[in-house]
Enzyme design. Structure first.
Site, PDB file in Angstrom:
ATOM      1  N   TYR A   5      -9.564  18.196  55.532  1.00 12.30           N
ATOM      2  CA  TYR A   5      -9.430  18.274  54.314  1.00 12.30           C
ATOM      3  C   TYR A   5      -8.066  18.560  53.904  1.00 12.30           C
ATOM      4  CZ  TYR A   5     -13.426  17.645  50.873  1.00 12.30           C
ATOM      5  OH  TYR A   5     -14.118  17.205  50.308  1.00 12.30           O
ATOM      6  N   GLU A  39      -6.205  18.081  50.451  1.00  5.23           N
ATOM      7  CA  GLU A  39      -5.999  17.967  49.075  1.00  5.23           C
ATOM      8  C   GLU A  39      -4.593  18.371  48.718  1.00  5.23           C
ATOM      9  OE1 GLU A  39      -8.888  19.343  46.268  1.00  5.23           O
ATOM     10  OE2 GLU A  39     -10.271  18.275  47.140  1.00  5.23           O
ATOM     11  N   ASP A  86       0.131  -4.464  39.338  1.00  4.55           N
ATOM     12  CA  ASP A  86      -0.864  -4.456  40.137  1.00  4.55           C
ATOM     13  C   ASP A  86      -0.625  -5.435  41.299  1.00  4.55           C
ATOM     14  OD1 ASP A  86      -3.103  -4.393  41.730  1.00  4.55           O
ATOM     15  OD2 ASP A  86      -4.310  -4.025  40.218  1.00  4.55           O
ATOM     16  N   THR A 112      -3.630  -2.787  46.921  1.00  4.39           N
ATOM     17  CA  THR A 112      -4.315  -2.177  47.803  1.00  4.39           C
ATOM     18  C   THR A 112      -3.696  -2.446  48.972  1.00  4.39           C
ATOM     19  OG1 THR A 112      -5.028  -4.701  47.819  1.00  4.39           O
ATOM     20  CG2 THR A 112      -6.527  -3.008  46.710  1.00  4.39           C
ATOM     21  N   LYS A 118      -5.564  -6.579  51.787  1.00  4.04           N
ATOM     22  CA  LYS A 118      -5.448  -8.065  51.391  1.00  4.04           C
ATOM     23  C   LYS A 118      -4.340  -8.453  52.179  1.00  4.04           C
ATOM     24  CE  LYS A 118      -7.838  -7.248  46.957  1.00  4.04           C
ATOM     25  NZ  LYS A 118      -7.764  -5.957  46.257  1.00  4.04           N
ATOM     26  N   ARG A 131      -8.516  -0.685  54.426  1.00  5.02           N
ATOM     27  CA  ARG A 131      -9.094  -0.628  53.126  1.00  5.02           C
ATOM     28  C   ARG A 131      -8.641   0.539  52.451  1.00  5.02           C
ATOM     29  NH1 ARG A 131     -12.495  -3.697  50.893  1.00  5.02           N
ATOM     30  NH2 ARG A 131     -12.351  -5.118  52.736  1.00  5.02           N
TER      31      ARG A 131
HETATM   32  N1  DSN Z   1     -12.218  -7.562  44.671  1.00  4.15           N
HETATM   33  C1  DSN Z   1     -10.943  -7.752  44.746  1.00  4.15           C
HETATM   34  C2  DSN Z   1     -10.625  -9.487  44.687  1.00  4.15           C
HETATM   35  O1  DSN Z   1     -11.716 -10.099  45.292  1.00  4.15           O
HETATM   36  O2  DSN Z   1      -9.780 -10.093  44.289  1.00  4.15           O
HETATM   37  C3  DSN Z   1     -10.303  -7.371  43.419  1.00  4.15           C
HETATM   38  O3  DSN Z   1     -10.618  -6.216  43.164  1.00  4.15           O
END
Ligand code: DSN
Length: 483
Positions: free
Chosen positions: A68, A70, A245, A274, A277, A283
């Site tokens: 933990y 925090e 974003d 994120t 991607k 993730r």
């Molecule tokens: N789920 C993602 C996507 O496929 O674009 C976005 O949150």
């Protein structure tokens, strides 16, 4: 993906791990093997997916998960955080260097979490903090019940604008089914009906009329670059905070494909992403900023809106950012975009209509009405043919968000496998020949079904085998052999 010597170590590492897991729950070990087999047998064109390196995957599977932590490095609510501090600091340092930001927060567990941290920090900086100052209080606990109620109303009464969903925006940018839409009064900007591209004059008019506190830029299904310098001008002209974003295109920012006016870090006050991607990490999420006054509120993301940080995932983020700082990653990011252009050209020359007429990022949006299909039929027919894509709304979509009229294709994953422009042409042919052979079934009332379809076994099997050939020539984790 790595040299032979490393990959043989990788085989040893994963085989040993699976053996250990099998002793506790063999079914889980079996499902892990099954997932690898699946990923190795399908062309992955989901624009938001990728293949993380073995180093990133391995960094997640260890005892950092047990701790933990925090708080932030050096300021924890728990003792014993020496190595979590080190790994979180390292991840932040790599992120700052990689993206050229003065501040980084690597605790968000996902993109929605990163956006919640950003929304909260903007509200805290712009609404809560001035309210406390005007009441000569340091902390919300010092407010009277009546003043606290006034502040609560004010926090819940702010405005935001974001890109509309059918134009490629994201649910977390102020849409009602998401907490962001319940928190903010939102209006959305779309695209020009002719060009299907962003129209900055109309965004500026909307901002002028609606006077939002926050303008969100960024998308999950828009195949073009966004001029963040223009978005910042618009935000400044109405006193709004610009939040970008960049979840989808973070890898292109890290790889310096998007620079100058198109670089979100240089132009926005706050940037979320994120990490899994186009950035090819584990993730998770991150928040970046060059505004020192926002940093102190972003740091409070946990426990404000986040549970305890996942130290194992922060370790994997540090590994992924270190990888993205290598020159090879710039080459990768450039190849992602070159491949998307080649895929777009291949589809267009075979009769497909592309939303906006093309792409200048990692994704291609195809209007499948051209083939007489809904997005749902196209998605399913392609899956049967060995190609994994997702159906997606297109601007002004007549088929709604469930059936849709489009499919979204992305090149980050296939580019990670080493595929190049020639392979993209072959992928375009597999996609178009499948869609050309697919027909809607007729419903009992004599209409075209929006979900059921006919695809000949011959075309399906031929294309599945062609997809398999591409994957045999460009395998996933080529030196990883599971026993
Ligand atoms: N789920 C993602 C996507 O496929 O674009 C976005 O949150």
């Amino acid at each position: 993906m790595g040299d032979n010597e490393n990959m043989s170590n990788v085989s040893t590492a994963f085989n040993n791990a699976l053996e250990v897991i099998s002793k506790s729950e063999p079914e889980v070990a079996g499902h892990i093997r099954g997932e690898l087999e699946n990923q190795r047998s399908q062309l992955k064109l989901i624009a938001s997916e990728n293949y993380a390196s073995p180093a990133v995957l391995l960094a997640m599977g260890n005892w950092f998960s047990d701790k933990y932590a925090e708080g932030t490095p050096g300021h924890r609510f728990y003792a014993g955080c020496e190595y979590v501090d080190k790994v979180e600091t390292l991840a932040c340092d790599h992120a700052k260097e990689l993206f050229g930001s003065s501040y980084a927060y690597v605790q968000p567990h996902s993109g929605i979490d990163a956006n919640l941290v950003a929304f909260w920090s903007i509200l805290a900086h712009r609404i809560e903090s001035p309210f406390l100052a005007s009441h000569e209080k340091k902390h919300v606990n010092d407010l009277t019940n009546s003043d606290w109620e006034t502040l609560r109303q004010s926090l819940g009464n702010q405005k935001m604008i974001g890109m509309s969903l059918d134009a490629g925006g994201h649910l977390t940018h102020g849409f009602r089914p998401n907490i962001s839409g319940k928190l903010f009064d939102q209006r959305s900007y779309g695209v020009d009906p002719e060009t299907e591209m962003l129209d900055y004059t109309s965004i500026s008019n909307l901002a002028e009329e609606f006077r939002p506190l926050v303008i969100v830029a960024g998308y999950s299904a828009y195949p073009r670059k966004v001029n963040f310098a223009k978005m910042r001008e618009i935000a400044d002209s109405v006193g709004a905070t610009l939040m970008v974003d960049m979840a989808h295109f973070a890898g292109l920012v890290a790889g310096k494909v998007f620079s100058g006016d198109f670089d979100p870090i240089a132009n926005a006050q706050i940037v979320t992403s994120t990490t899994h991607k186009s950035l090819r990490g584990p993730r998770g999420g991150i928040v970046l900023s060059n505004e020192t006054e926002l940093a102190e509120y972003i740091d409070k993301g946990c426990p404000m809106v986040l549970g305890g940080p996942l130290a194992n995932v922060m370790a994997a983020k540090a590994v992924a950012f270190a990888e993205a700082r290598q020159p090879e990653f710039r080459e990768y990011a450039n190849n992602v975009v070159t491949n998307a252009s080649a895929l777009a050209a291949g589809i267009e020359k075979r009769g497909g209509r592309l939303v906006t007429g093309g792409t200048d990022n990692h994704l291609v949006l195809v209007d499948v009405r051209q083939f007489g299909l809904t997005g749902r039929q196209a998605e399913s027919a392609l899956e049967e043919s060995g190609v994994v894509v997702n159906r997606n709304s297109i601007p002004f979509d007549p088929n709604g968000a469930w059936y849709t009229s489009g499919i979204r294709l992305g090149t980050p994953a296939l580019t990670s496998l080493g595929m190049a422009e020639n392979e993209m042409d072959e992928v375009a042919d597999i996609i178009c020949s499948t869609l050309q052979d697919t027909e809607p079934r007729t419903t009992s009332s004599g209409e075209n079904s929006k979900a059921q379809f006919k695809l000949s076994d011959k075309v399906r099997d031929t294309n599945r085998s062609r997809a398999g050939d591409l994957l045999t020539k460009n395998p996933l984790y080529p030196d990883l052999h599971l026993l």
